[in-house]
Design a protein around this motif. Structure first.
Motif, PDB file in Angstrom:
ATOM      1  N   PRO A  45      -8.291  19.344 -21.879  1.00  0.00           N
ATOM      2  CA  PRO A  45      -8.978  18.503 -22.871  1.00  0.00           C
ATOM      3  C   PRO A  45     -10.408  18.212 -22.441  1.00  0.00           C
ATOM      4  CG  PRO A  45      -7.458  17.201 -21.553  1.00  0.00           C
ATOM      5  CD  PRO A  45      -7.214  18.632 -21.182  1.00  0.00           C
ATOM      6  N   LYS A  46     -11.247  17.896 -23.431  1.00  0.00           N
ATOM      7  CA  LYS A  46     -12.658  17.608 -23.174  1.00  0.00           C
ATOM      8  C   LYS A  46     -12.782  16.320 -22.378  1.00  0.00           C
ATOM      9  CE  LYS A  46     -17.113  17.005 -25.512  1.00  0.00           C
ATOM     10  NZ  LYS A  46     -17.804  16.935 -26.827  1.00  0.00           N
ATOM     11  N   GLY A  47     -13.592  16.335 -21.328  1.00  0.00           N
ATOM     12  CA  GLY A  47     -13.781  15.163 -20.489  1.00  0.00           C
ATOM     13  C   GLY A  47     -14.731  14.160 -21.105  1.00  0.00           C
ATOM     14  N   ASP A  48     -14.804  12.989 -20.462  1.00  0.00           N
ATOM     15  CA  ASP A  48     -15.708  11.944 -20.930  1.00  0.00           C
ATOM     16  C   ASP A  48     -17.158  12.352 -20.707  1.00  0.00           C
ATOM     17  OD1 ASP A  48     -13.501  10.439 -21.555  1.00  0.00           O
ATOM     18  OD2 ASP A  48     -13.457   9.429 -19.599  1.00  0.00           O
ATOM     19  N   THR A  49     -18.028  11.787 -21.543  1.00  0.00           N
ATOM     20  CA  THR A  49     -19.457  12.073 -21.417  1.00  0.00           C
ATOM     21  C   THR A  49     -19.979  11.474 -20.123  1.00  0.00           C
ATOM     22  OG1 THR A  49     -19.682  12.024 -23.822  1.00  0.00           O
ATOM     23  CG2 THR A  49     -21.702  11.834 -22.518  1.00  0.00           C
ATOM     24  N   GLY A  50     -20.705  12.267 -19.371  1.00  0.00           N
ATOM     25  CA  GLY A  50     -21.255  11.795 -18.114  1.00  0.00           C
ATOM     26  C   GLY A  50     -22.484  10.921 -18.315  1.00  0.00           C
TER      27      GLY A  50
END
Length: 284
Positions: free
Chosen positions: A116-121
């Motif tokens: 899944p897509k990770g959180d925005t850094g």
């Protein structure tokens, strides 16, 4: 004693012959009972027994003719299989063996599924400014705009006669410029039609008497000018001011006092003037 030992040797020879005969018969009968499945094994045992009999016969005491000697201990062991015993209990597990040597590296596996897509850094540090780019293509010419409206309001007038009335607006009837007609020569007053900042100035020729004039705005004196007459001489007096006016405001010039200081003068060679104009209008 020697004779007895010799006799014993004779009896041993006869007993050896008899035992050999009976033993062969017993082995023959036993082989027949085992059948053809154990025949080979029994034959091998008989051969081994025959090879071992002479050594046993030398030590055995003769029992007499026709007497069978007992079978040597262990001579028939293994000729007939016994009933199998019960299986034994499982033993205690042994100790763990030593680790083996590492094997060869296996082949690379297939790529796994995309996670899944990770959180925005967090926002990174702003980088250095890049080089200046090339000029872009010139855009299209815009539509003509509306022309800016120029607000105009100005006048410039002069005195035609030196007869003036104290405490009344001086009527400058000699018109130099009054295109917008914001100055009224019949009253000697300027009427504001455009709100904004105005500049007013006057230049007066003084003769025969002292002069004291005032610039009024809405019945209030804003500026005073005084000049003392020098006998047998024509003098000059002037003044100027910036005033903010609203629509309807009035500005004029008048002699201040009871008439003893009304030495304004004008003829063909000398002028007394009154001027005013709009600097810029209010935007609100």
């Amino acid at each position: 004693m020697r004779e007895k030992r010799g006799k014993k040797k004779k009896k041993g020879a006869r007993g050896e012959k008899l035992v050999s005969t009976d033993w062969s018969n017993l082995c023959h009968r036993t082989w027949e009972t085992q059948g053809w499945i154990l025949g080979l094994r029994m034959l091998l045992g008989a051969v081994l027994l025959l090879l071992a009999l002479p050594s046993h016969g030398q030590d055995t005491t003769t029992q007499g003719p026709g007497v069978l000697l007992p079978l040597p201990k262990g001579a028939c062991t293994g000729w007939m299989a016994g009933i199998p015993g019960h299986p034994g209990h499982n033993g205690v597990p042994g100790r763990d063996g030593r680790d083996g040597t590492p094997g060869e590296k296996g082949e690379k596996g297939d790529p796994g599924l995309i996670g899944p897509k990770g959180d925005t850094g967090e926002t990174g540090v702003t980088g250095a400014e890049g080089p200046r780019g090339f000029p872009g293509i010139q855009g299209r010419k815009g539509e003509p705009g509306e022309g800016a409206y120029v607000y105009r309001s100005a006048f410039s007038v002069g005195l035609e006669t030196y007869v003036t009335v104290p405490n009344m607006p001086i009527r400058f009837t000699k018109i130099f410029y009054n295109q917008q007609n914001h100055y009224d020569g019949s009253t000697g007053k300027f009427y504001c039609n455009i709100p904004g900042l105005y500049y007013f100035a006057y230049h007066i020729t003084v003769y025969m008497k002292d002069v004291k004039v005032s610039l009024f705005k809405k019945d209030k004196a804003m500026l005073f000018t005084y000049d003392q007459y020098q006998e047998n001489n024509v003098d000059q007096a002037s003044g100027s001011v910036l005033l903010h006016l609203e629509v309807g405001d009035q500005v004029w010039l008048q002699v201040y006092g009871e008439g003893e200081r009304n030495g304004l003068y004008a003829d063909n060679d000398n002028d007394s003037t009154f001027t005013g104009f709009l600097l810029y209008h209010d935007t609100n």
